[in-house]
Scaffold this motif. Structure first.
Motif, PDB file in Angstrom:
ATOM      1  N   GLN A  27     -77.324 -32.157 -14.846  1.00  0.00           N
ATOM      2  CA  GLN A  27     -76.754 -32.563 -16.130  1.00  0.00           C
ATOM      3  C   GLN A  27     -77.776 -32.379 -17.246  1.00  0.00           C
ATOM      4  OE1 GLN A  27     -75.359 -36.562 -15.463  1.00  0.00           O
ATOM      5  NE2 GLN A  27     -73.337 -35.857 -14.821  1.00  0.00           N
ATOM      6  N   LYS A  28     -79.037 -32.678 -16.955  1.00  0.00           N
ATOM      7  CA  LYS A  28     -80.091 -32.463 -17.952  1.00  0.00           C
ATOM      8  C   LYS A  28     -80.215 -30.979 -18.275  1.00  0.00           C
ATOM      9  CE  LYS A  28     -82.856 -36.443 -16.545  1.00  0.00           C
ATOM     10  NZ  LYS A  28     -84.126 -36.860 -15.916  1.00  0.00           N
ATOM     11  N   CYS A  29     -80.063 -30.145 -17.259  1.00  0.00           N
ATOM     12  CA  CYS A  29     -80.123 -28.692 -17.481  1.00  0.00           C
ATOM     13  C   CYS A  29     -79.022 -28.262 -18.449  1.00  0.00           C
ATOM     14  CB  CYS A  29     -79.964 -27.940 -16.162  1.00  0.00           C
ATOM     15  SG  CYS A  29     -81.327 -28.153 -14.989  1.00  0.00           S
ATOM     16  N   ASP A  30     -77.832 -28.806 -18.274  1.00  0.00           N
ATOM     17  CA  ASP A  30     -76.691 -28.429 -19.114  1.00  0.00           C
ATOM     18  C   ASP A  30     -76.916 -28.773 -20.580  1.00  0.00           C
ATOM     19  OD1 ASP A  30     -75.340 -27.396 -16.935  1.00  0.00           O
ATOM     20  OD2 ASP A  30     -74.189 -29.232 -16.588  1.00  0.00           O
ATOM     21  N   ALA A  31     -77.820 -29.708 -20.859  1.00  0.00           N
ATOM     22  CA  ALA A  31     -78.092 -30.121 -22.232  1.00  0.00           C
ATOM     23  C   ALA A  31     -79.059 -29.169 -22.945  1.00  0.00           C
ATOM     24  CB  ALA A  31     -78.658 -31.540 -22.250  1.00  0.00           C
ATOM     25  N   LEU A  32     -79.665 -28.250 -22.209  1.00  0.00           N
ATOM     26  CA  LEU A  32     -80.593 -27.300 -22.827  1.00  0.00           C
ATOM     27  C   LEU A  32     -79.828 -26.334 -23.726  1.00  0.00           C
ATOM     28  CD1 LEU A  32     -82.862 -26.625 -19.729  1.00  0.00           C
ATOM     29  CD2 LEU A  32     -83.394 -28.053 -21.713  1.00  0.00           C
ATOM     30  N   LEU A  33     -80.539 -25.747 -24.677  1.00  0.00           N
ATOM     31  CA  LEU A  33     -79.870 -24.945 -25.699  1.00  0.00           C
ATOM     32  C   LEU A  33     -79.584 -23.499 -25.298  1.00  0.00           C
ATOM     33  CD1 LEU A  33     -81.766 -26.298 -28.813  1.00  0.00           C
ATOM     34  CD2 LEU A  33     -79.547 -27.005 -27.924  1.00  0.00           C
ATOM     35  N   SER A  34     -80.505 -22.853 -24.634  1.00  0.00           N
ATOM     36  CA  SER A  34     -80.278 -21.435 -24.318  1.00  0.00           C
ATOM     37  C   SER A  34     -79.773 -21.264 -22.887  1.00  0.00           C
ATOM     38  CB  SER A  34     -81.554 -20.625 -24.519  1.00  0.00           C
ATOM     39  OG  SER A  34     -82.476 -20.874 -23.488  1.00  0.00           O
ATOM     40  N   GLN A  35     -78.959 -20.228 -22.700  1.00  0.00           N
ATOM     41  CA  GLN A  35     -78.406 -19.954 -21.376  1.00  0.00           C
ATOM     42  C   GLN A  35     -79.511 -19.648 -20.375  1.00  0.00           C
ATOM     43  OE1 GLN A  35     -75.224 -20.458 -20.631  1.00  0.00           O
ATOM     44  NE2 GLN A  35     -75.691 -20.054 -18.500  1.00  0.00           N
ATOM     45  N   SER A  36     -80.551 -18.934 -20.802  1.00  0.00           N
ATOM     46  CA  SER A  36     -81.648 -18.602 -19.881  1.00  0.00           C
ATOM     47  C   SER A  36     -82.410 -19.859 -19.461  1.00  0.00           C
ATOM     48  CB  SER A  36     -82.593 -17.573 -20.492  1.00  0.00           C
ATOM     49  OG  SER A  36     -83.210 -18.081 -21.663  1.00  0.00           O
ATOM     50  N   ALA A  37     -82.595 -20.800 -20.387  1.00  0.00           N
ATOM     51  CA  ALA A  37     -83.269 -22.051 -20.050  1.00  0.00           C
ATOM     52  C   ALA A  37     -82.418 -22.880 -19.088  1.00  0.00           C
ATOM     53  CB  ALA A  37     -83.581 -22.855 -21.307  1.00  0.00           C
ATOM     54  N   ILE A  38     -81.113 -22.887 -19.314  1.00  0.00           N
ATOM     55  CA  ILE A  38     -80.193 -23.612 -18.429  1.00  0.00           C
ATOM     56  C   ILE A  38     -80.275 -23.032 -17.023  1.00  0.00           C
ATOM     57  CG2 ILE A  38     -77.755 -24.061 -17.905  1.00  0.00           C
ATOM     58  CD1 ILE A  38     -77.296 -24.164 -20.976  1.00  0.00           C
ATOM     59  N   GLN A  39     -80.207 -21.702 -16.908  1.00  0.00           N
ATOM     60  CA  GLN A  39     -80.237 -21.070 -15.590  1.00  0.00           C
ATOM     61  C   GLN A  39     -81.567 -21.304 -14.889  1.00  0.00           C
ATOM     62  OE1 GLN A  39     -77.487 -19.661 -14.099  1.00  0.00           O
ATOM     63  NE2 GLN A  39     -78.840 -19.941 -12.358  1.00  0.00           N
ATOM     64  N   GLN A  40     -82.662 -21.218 -15.620  1.00  0.00           N
ATOM     65  CA  GLN A  40     -83.986 -21.454 -15.033  1.00  0.00           C
ATOM     66  C   GLN A  40     -84.087 -22.888 -14.523  1.00  0.00           C
ATOM     67  OE1 GLN A  40     -87.196 -20.857 -17.797  1.00  0.00           O
ATOM     68  NE2 GLN A  40     -88.685 -20.567 -16.159  1.00  0.00           N
ATOM     69  N   CYS A  41     -83.579 -23.819 -15.281  1.00  0.00           N
ATOM     70  CA  CYS A  41     -83.599 -25.232 -14.899  1.00  0.00           C
ATOM     71  C   CYS A  41     -82.762 -25.451 -13.635  1.00  0.00           C
ATOM     72  CB  CYS A  41     -83.069 -26.066 -16.056  1.00  0.00           C
ATOM     73  SG  CYS A  41     -83.027 -27.839 -15.760  1.00  0.00           S
ATOM     74  N   ILE A  42     -81.558 -24.895 -13.601  1.00  0.00           N
ATOM     75  CA  ILE A  42     -80.676 -25.049 -12.436  1.00  0.00           C
ATOM     76  C   ILE A  42     -81.306 -24.419 -11.201  1.00  0.00           C
ATOM     77  CG2 ILE A  42     -78.457 -24.321 -11.452  1.00  0.00           C
ATOM     78  CD1 ILE A  42     -77.247 -24.783 -14.258  1.00  0.00           C
ATOM     79  N   ASP A  43     -81.910 -23.255 -11.374  1.00  0.00           N
ATOM     80  CA  ASP A  43     -82.588 -22.606 -10.244  1.00  0.00           C
ATOM     81  C   ASP A  43     -83.695 -23.490  -9.690  1.00  0.00           C
ATOM     82  OD1 ASP A  43     -80.931 -20.431 -10.514  1.00  0.00           O
ATOM     83  OD2 ASP A  43     -82.421 -19.182 -11.548  1.00  0.00           O
ATOM     84  N   GLN A  44     -84.418 -24.142 -10.584  1.00  0.00           N
ATOM     85  CA  GLN A  44     -85.498 -25.032 -10.152  1.00  0.00           C
ATOM     86  C   GLN A  44     -84.944 -26.242  -9.391  1.00  0.00           C
ATOM     87  OE1 GLN A  44     -87.975 -26.302 -13.379  1.00  0.00           O
ATOM     88  NE2 GLN A  44     -89.579 -27.055 -12.024  1.00  0.00           N
ATOM     89  N   VAL A  45     -83.835 -26.784  -9.853  1.00  0.00           N
ATOM     90  CA  VAL A  45     -83.215 -27.926  -9.181  1.00  0.00           C
ATOM     91  C   VAL A  45     -82.717 -27.515  -7.791  1.00  0.00           C
ATOM     92  CG1 VAL A  45     -81.260 -29.537  -9.228  1.00  0.00           C
ATOM     93  CG2 VAL A  45     -82.572 -29.114 -11.311  1.00  0.00           C
ATOM     94  N   LYS A  46     -82.108 -26.342  -7.690  1.00  0.00           N
ATOM     95  CA  LYS A  46     -81.565 -25.860  -6.415  1.00  0.00           C
ATOM     96  C   LYS A  46     -82.663 -25.515  -5.407  1.00  0.00           C
ATOM     97  CE  LYS A  46     -77.281 -23.731  -8.002  1.00  0.00           C
ATOM     98  NZ  LYS A  46     -76.608 -22.428  -8.156  1.00  0.00           N
ATOM     99  N   ARG A  47     -83.819 -25.130  -5.922  1.00  0.00           N
ATOM    100  CA  ARG A  47     -84.899 -24.640  -5.067  1.00  0.00           C
ATOM    101  C   ARG A  47     -85.326 -25.668  -4.019  1.00  0.00           C
ATOM    102  NH1 ARG A  47     -88.486 -22.741  -9.038  1.00  0.00           N
ATOM    103  NH2 ARG A  47     -87.058 -20.997  -9.203  1.00  0.00           N
ATOM    104  N   LEU A  48     -85.256 -26.920  -4.354  1.00  0.00           N
ATOM    105  CA  LEU A  48     -85.716 -27.960  -3.443  1.00  0.00           C
ATOM    106  C   LEU A  48     -84.523 -28.602  -2.738  1.00  0.00           C
ATOM    107  CD1 LEU A  48     -88.207 -29.411  -2.366  1.00  0.00           C
ATOM    108  CD2 LEU A  48     -88.022 -31.006  -4.255  1.00  0.00           C
ATOM    109  N   SER A  49     -84.177 -28.097  -1.560  1.00  0.00           N
ATOM    110  CA  SER A  49     -83.079 -28.642  -0.772  1.00  0.00           C
ATOM    111  C   SER A  49     -83.484 -30.011  -0.204  1.00  0.00           C
ATOM    112  CB  SER A  49     -82.733 -27.705   0.381  1.00  0.00           C
ATOM    113  OG  SER A  49     -83.820 -27.656   1.293  1.00  0.00           O
ATOM    114  N   TYR A  50     -82.506 -30.793   0.219  1.00  0.00           N
ATOM    115  CA  TYR A  50     -82.832 -32.106   0.779  1.00  0.00           C
ATOM    116  C   TYR A  50     -83.714 -31.998   2.020  1.00  0.00           C
ATOM    117  CZ  TYR A  50     -82.762 -36.695   2.770  1.00  0.00           C
ATOM    118  OH  TYR A  50     -83.174 -37.882   3.311  1.00  0.00           O
ATOM    119  N   PRO A  51     -83.428 -31.098   2.978  1.00  0.00           N
ATOM    120  CA  PRO A  51     -84.325 -31.008   4.142  1.00  0.00           C
ATOM    121  C   PRO A  51     -85.765 -30.665   3.750  1.00  0.00           C
ATOM    122  CG  PRO A  51     -82.266 -29.924   4.630  1.00  0.00           C
ATOM    123  CD  PRO A  51     -82.239 -30.264   3.156  1.00  0.00           C
TER     124      PRO A  51
END
Length: 65
Positions: A27-51
């Motif tokens: 949700q914090k990623c979605d608040a970013l202004l540029s599409q590239s920043a949003i995608q970079q943020c989401i990629d970073q969040v996804k990178r760390l799986s629960y296991p």
């Protein structure tokens, strides 16, 4: 169906917490202004799986003892 008995209850709680944390971070990623920043943020969040998070967490706690 996953049943969380007492030995596993803490693990289920931790995973549920982590999934909530990831949702909050997305949700914090979605608040970013540029599409590239949003995608970079989401990629970073996804990178760390629960296991992986759990493995790192357990490794860090063993290193600190």
């Amino acid at each position: 169906m996953i049943i969380c008995g007492s030995p596993l209850a803490a693990g289920c709680t931790q995973q549920a917490w982590y999934e909530g944390f990831q949702a909050s971070e997305r949700q914090k990623c979605d608040a970013l202004l540029s599409q590239s920043a949003i995608q970079q943020c989401i990629d970073q969040v996804k990178r760390l799986s629960y296991p992986y998070y759990q493995w790192e967490r357990e490794g860090s706690s063993k290193d600190s003892h």
